[in-house]
Design a protein around this motif. Structure first.
Motif, short mmCIF file in Angstrom:
data_model
loop_
_atom_site.label_atom_id
_atom_site.label_comp_id
_atom_site.label_asym_id
_atom_site.label_seq_id
_atom_site.Cartn_x
_atom_site.Cartn_y
_atom_site.Cartn_z
N LYS A 1 0.73 -1.53 -0.15
CA LYS A 1 -0.11 -0.21 -0.20
C LYS A 1 1.15 0.96 -0.19
O LYS A 1 0.74 2.41 -0.26
CB LYS A 1 -0.84 -0.03 1.34
N HIS A 2 1.93 1.15 0.03
CA HIS A 2 2.95 2.14 0.08
C HIS A 2 3.69 2.49 -0.97
O HIS A 2 4.66 3.55 -1.41
CB HIS A 2 3.92 2.45 1.28
N THR A 3 3.44 1.77 -2.30
CA THR A 3 4.10 1.95 -3.29
C THR A 3 2.68 2.38 -3.90
O THR A 3 1.98 2.97 -3.66
CB THR A 3 4.19 0.47 -4.31
N GLY A 4 3.58 3.43 -5.08
CA GLY A 4 2.78 4.25 -6.61
C GLY A 4 3.20 5.41 -6.36
O GLY A 4 2.84 6.34 -6.44
N ASP A 5 4.28 5.80 -5.79
CA ASP A 5 4.88 7.37 -5.12
C ASP A 5 5.73 7.10 -6.32
O ASP A 5 5.96 8.73 -6.89
CB ASP A 5 5.33 7.69 -4.21
N ALA A 6 6.78 6.54 -6.56
CA ALA A 6 7.68 6.90 -7.47
C ALA A 6 7.97 6.51 -9.48
O ALA A 6 6.93 6.06 -9.46
CB ALA A 6 9.17 5.40 -7.28
N TYR A 7 8.20 7.31 -10.10
CA TYR A 7 8.01 7.62 -11.19
C TYR A 7 9.53 6.84 -12.06
O TYR A 7 10.64 7.34 -11.88
CB TYR A 7 8.42 8.73 -11.99
N VAL A 8 8.75 5.70 -12.88
CA VAL A 8 9.98 4.30 -13.26
C VAL A 8 10.27 4.82 -14.85
O VAL A 8 9.12 4.82 -15.45
CB VAL A 8 9.30 3.31 -13.54
N LYS B 1 9.63 -2.17 -6.54
CA LYS B 1 8.69 -2.23 -5.85
C LYS B 1 9.01 -1.47 -4.34
O LYS B 1 8.79 -1.02 -3.02
CB LYS B 1 7.84 -3.23 -5.85
N VAL B 2 10.21 -2.54 -3.69
CA VAL B 2 11.11 -1.64 -2.71
C VAL B 2 11.87 -0.59 -2.41
O VAL B 2 11.75 0.31 -1.25
CB VAL B 2 12.16 -2.83 -2.14
N LEU B 3 12.07 -0.30 -3.97
CA LEU B 3 12.32 1.27 -3.94
C LEU B 3 11.78 2.21 -3.71
O LEU B 3 11.76 3.44 -3.74
CB LEU B 3 13.35 1.40 -5.06
N ASP B 4 9.92 1.69 -4.09
CA ASP B 4 9.53 2.50 -4.23
C ASP B 4 8.91 2.49 -2.77
O ASP B 4 8.60 3.76 -1.99
CB ASP B 4 8.16 1.97 -4.61
N ILE B 5 9.19 1.73 -1.65
CA ILE B 5 8.44 1.87 -0.25
C ILE B 5 9.19 1.84 0.30
O ILE B 5 9.44 3.40 0.78
CB ILE B 5 8.36 -0.24 -0.05
N ASP C 1 6.88 4.09 -16.68
CA ASP C 1 6.11 5.02 -16.52
C ASP C 1 6.60 5.55 -18.04
O ASP C 1 6.00 5.67 -19.10
CB ASP C 1 6.30 6.10 -16.06
N THR C 2 8.23 5.77 -18.45
CA THR C 2 8.93 6.16 -19.86
C THR C 2 9.99 5.74 -19.52
O THR C 2 10.21 5.45 -19.20
CB THR C 2 8.96 7.92 -19.17
N ARG D 1 -0.25 1.79 -16.22
CA ARG D 1 0.52 1.32 -14.91
C ARG D 1 -0.13 0.15 -14.82
O ARG D 1 0.15 -1.35 -13.99
CB ARG D 1 0.28 2.10 -14.38
N LYS D 2 -1.70 0.42 -15.58
CA LYS D 2 -2.46 -0.81 -15.01
C LYS D 2 -2.10 -1.87 -16.18
O LYS D 2 -1.88 -3.48 -15.87
CB LYS D 2 -4.30 -0.56 -15.44
#
Length: 310
Positions: A38-45, A129-133, A158-159, A254-255
């Protein structure tokens, strides 16, 4: 504190440890990811790909420093080829980015492909995911650089930044390859060399042929070694992010990537399940012998292997 709590607090060692556990397929690491997802999703890849020798590592280094000037926390996953004989990897990116390793706002991880095709390590999804968290703002994934199999990067990023260089001798062929279609931004590195304008023109002409896209990938000439036009390239990457967010394409992308990841995880689990049972019963050796003796065909052998999980 346990490793998950330490990761949430931005502990670099916990981040490194958890990625290592994922590489070793440690079930405890997977349980930690489940709990903290639940803490993922903030990082842009941002995926960085291109042919060998195009200067991807140097460009990643320069882009990271540009983002650090903007007070952004950056994670770097550099995927290196693994030897099919020894299982070892070169893992040279840590050496090339040695000064960044001392920056508290940068996390660098080199990962071997470990036989995985597509220019990426199987553990790359988990490491992202680890880096995102862990709390980074941007994640760079630098792929091996092996040609058309690099398209796996589009399933995670993402890009996608495609790095080209002048005078490779295969510019025209590369333009026809499917790998060119995955790029969101083109960077012509080593632009101080002769042929940079020609390479830019060829890419632009190729883009002219694709009239279906609402978004036209920009083509930027840069020199990573001389630190030229890095700020301009960074702005183009930011512009693409803004475009995705404003149009809703980022959510769709992302979906789609999440769907592909689920399929990948299921494939791996099923393959492990089948192969472990097959090895226990010495089935593969027996089937191979039967096929060689023409007592069996490969298609019927496949059915017998699949019957192990029915």
């Amino acid at each position: 504190m346990n490793i998950g709590e330490r990761l949430l607090k931005g502990d670099k060692r916990a981040c490194a440890r958890l990625i290592t556990m994922l590489e070793n397929n440690d079930q405890e690491a997977i349980e930690i990811i489940k709990k903290l997802y639940k803490h993922t999703g903030d990082a842009y890849v941002i995926g960085i790909t291109g042919p060998p020798g195009s200067g991807k590592s140097t460009l990643t280094d320069r882009l990271t420093k540009e983002l650090r000037k903007r007070d952004k926390k950056v994670g770097i996953i550099a995927v290196d080829p693994t030897s099919p004989f020894s299982g070892g990897a070169i893992l040279g990116d840590r050496i090339r980015m040695n000064d960044l390793a001392l920056d508290k706002g940068v996390f660098i991880r080199s990962m071997g492909t470990r036989g995985s095709l597509g220019g990426m390590s199987k553990a790359t999804w988990g490491a992202t995911k680890v880096l995102d968290i862990y709390g980074v703002d941007y994640i760079f994934i630098e792929t091996v650089g092996v040609g058309q199999s690099e398209i796996d990067i589009v399933k995670t990023a993402d890009t996608v930044l495609m790095v080209m260089v002048p005078n490779l001798g295969d510019d025209i062929q590369a333009l026809k390859a499917g790998i060119m279609e995955i790029a969101d931004v083109f960077a012509i590195n080593k632009a101080d060399l002769d042929g940079a304008d020609k390479t830019q023109l060829e890419i632009e002409m190729n883009l002219d042929l694709n009239e279906k896209k609402d978004y036209r990938p920009p083509v930027i000439k840069v020199s990573a070694s001389k630190n030229e036009n890095i700020d301009k390239l960074t702005e183009k990457l930011m512009e693409h992010r803004n475009y995705l967010e404003e149009t809703g394409e980022l959510i769709e992308r992302r979906k789609r990537n999440t769907k592909l990841e689920i399929i990948k995880l299921v494939e791996e689990e099923l393959m492990d399940l089948i192969m472990n049972k097959a090895l226990e019963e010495n089935l593969l050796d027996n089937l191979s012998e039967e096929i060689l003796l023409k007592d069996l065909d490969p298609y019927s052998a496949k059915d017998r292997v699949l019957n192990l999980i029915k």
